[in-house]
Structures are given as structure tokens and as C-alpha cells.
Design an enzyme around this catalytic site. Sequence first.
Site, PDB file in Angstrom:
ATOM      1  CD1 TRP A 102      -2.301  -2.168   1.604  1.00 41.71           C
ATOM      2  CD2 TRP A 102      -3.038  -0.993  -0.145  1.00 41.71           C
ATOM      3  NE1 TRP A 102      -3.355  -2.860   1.044  1.00 41.71           N
ATOM      4  CE2 TRP A 102      -3.824  -2.166  -0.023  1.00 41.71           C
ATOM      5  CE3 TRP A 102      -3.302  -0.101  -1.174  1.00 41.71           C
ATOM      6  CZ2 TRP A 102      -4.869  -2.447  -0.909  1.00 41.71           C
ATOM      7  CZ3 TRP A 102      -4.346  -0.386  -2.063  1.00 41.71           C
ATOM      8  CH2 TRP A 102      -5.114  -1.540  -1.918  1.00 41.71           C
ATOM      9  CG  ASP A 177      -3.171   4.122   4.485  1.00 37.13           C
ATOM     10  OD1 ASP A 177      -4.156   3.877   5.210  1.00 37.13           O
ATOM     11  OD2 ASP A 177      -3.030   3.637   3.352  1.00 37.13           O
ATOM     12  CE  LYS A 201      -8.307  -1.988   4.467  1.00 39.90           C
ATOM     13  NZ  LYS A 201      -8.426  -3.252   3.726  1.00 39.90           N
TER      14      LYS A 201
END
Length: 365
Positions: A102, A177, A201
Site C-alpha cells: 500500500w 495511512d 476494515k
Amino acid sequence: MSRVWNFSAGPAALPEAVLRQAAEEMLDWQGAGMGVMEMSHRGKEFTAIAAQAEADLRELLAVPANYRILFMQGGAIAENAIIPMNLIGDKRVADYVVTGSWSQKSQKEARKYAAVNIAATSEAIGFTSVPPMADWQLSADPAYVFTCTNETIDGVEYPFEPDLAQIGRGELPLVADMSSHILSRAIDVSRYGLIFGGAQKNIGPAGLTIVIVREDLLGRAMPHCPSAFDYKTVADNASMYNTPPTYAIYIAGLVFQWLKRLGGVAAIEAQNVAKAKLLYDFLDGSDFYENRVDPACRSRMNVPFFLKDDALNEAFLAESKAAGLVQLKGHKSVGGMRASIYNAMPLAGVQALVDFMRDFAARRA
């Protein structure tokens, strides 16, 4: 109705209590005569829902008063562009610490808007660890320093909370993040200039993106930044500049209330430590499965593991599904298996997984 143990990396399982409340309120939210999906985002009913959700999130994370909480859209993927468009300002470079798939995507996207300096990376060791801060090579005057503090695909989580002041660069905005572990553990928000994460999530359904940004970072957007993605515009309009993802905000608010009833972040962190220990202890004691991440940097949320014999992968997935354990296939870029054990996954679900894995190994070894 029989519910499965859902180990999906996202969209992920939601607390059953939240789903039941949402079901009860689907047609009539608290006597309004309509469901939340049908409400005007500017009506008194929904503005109260949004304000309560923001207040509860601020309380759960102890967000300081000089930070704004924004409810946005586009997911973390869009933020990879929105962040440089908002924070580059008159700088020419941004620093990125690359610890997995990511953050790798993030730095590639940022190159469309500025030069990128890779301050540190663990790519050479297969993204199995986090470079210590002493090894970060920051540029002379970056607009910000970007981190991904939990890598969903690679199963790597920072074993420390980054603090740029510790390396003499406390003046720089630290961006994080936190999509896949926000609200799973205590954090010191004041160390960061900006925290962001997709909701799907640990917070709620897909469609909502949470941004927590320090006020002094507002008002720096590039001229060509779309108005709906300009943090100052969004903040000035209380996240209502355009129609926000209303139902996702509502569900997020229910999740925040559920967390508060449990005892807040400290209580859920203790549960997460216990769940992760149960699964990692089993993996470490097995000669049938393996986890390849540095033990010091293992994620509490996303646990990738591999069968020593890849030929058994399909059988493992088929039999685990039949046993009510789903979404265990690893990301296509790394293979193997992955169990995502977010806040909504109870200890009983992890125990069921361990019991199945033990039985499968005994039958197939």
C-alpha cells in the site's frame, strides 16, 4: 440463520450488535418515519447523526481540538492523490517510507504531483519488517513524511509509533495511512499532521473515508485540486460540501458507540493482543504453517500465513469454507493465506480458525 467467521481484509465483518441495530432502524430511525438512507444530509436528523459520530470518534482517539475530522469519499486510494494535492504547497518533494504494497502504491501516485524521496524501504527483504527511524533518510525540506502504519497485504505493522521529533525533524507533518488498524490500538494523534483511512476494515462499510487533519495544514491545496477534495473546503462545510456517504457515516457512528460500550480503544486493544497472540503462537509452534514477517513487526490485524506444501492450498480453502471460515485466501500479489482479525472478530472466531488449522494439519501432514 447461521453466520460464518469472516476473515475478509475488507470490506470486513461488522459487530453483530451494530448490524442488529441497523436492521431494527432500517425503515424507521428513532421515530423519524424513514430510514437513514432516505434522509436529507442537511436535515436535522442526519446532521445530528453526523455530529454524534464525529464527537464519538474524537473521544475514542482523544483527538486534540486543533484537528478537524473530515468524512470524505474515494477511499485510501483516492487519498494517495488528495494528500499531495493538499499538502505539497510550495514544496517540491514529499518523503515516503515504503513498507509494503500500500505504501508502494501511495508513493507511485504521489509522483504525479511532486518529486518523491524514498526515505526508507524494506522492499529488499520482501516487506517483512519496518525500517527503524534511525535509518530514515529524510530530504532537506519535504512537504510531509508519509507512512502506512499497518500494511494489510503484507501483514506488517509498525512496532513503534513514529515520532519525527525523535530524529530532530519534529517540524515536518507526519502523514499516516491507518486504514487497517485505526481504532484497534491507542495512538497519539498529536504526533501526526494527518491521519486517514478507508472505513471498510475497522469502522464501517465501504464508501466512507476518515481524515483527521491538523488545522494549520488546511488551505494549502493546489489550484487544480477539485473543490470536493480540498480539505479546507470540506472542513469549512462540516463535511457537507457535497452529499456525503450518509449511511456509511451512520454505521460508523454505531460502531463508535459499540466501542465506547466495550470500554473504548484500550479495551479493544487488549482483545486484539489476545487474538493475535493466539494465532501467532499456533503458527510459531507448527511445522505445517509459517508466517514470514519479522516477529517484532507482525500485524495484529492482518495475519498472512503459508502452508509448507502449496499443493494443499485449494483443499485448505475448500475445507475451511465448509467449516464456516471464509475469506482466508491471501492477496493475489503474495499468495498463501491471510486471516484479517479486525475489532469485530471475537476471540471465539480466532479459536475456531486455530482449531480448524490444527485438525487440517493433523489430517494432511
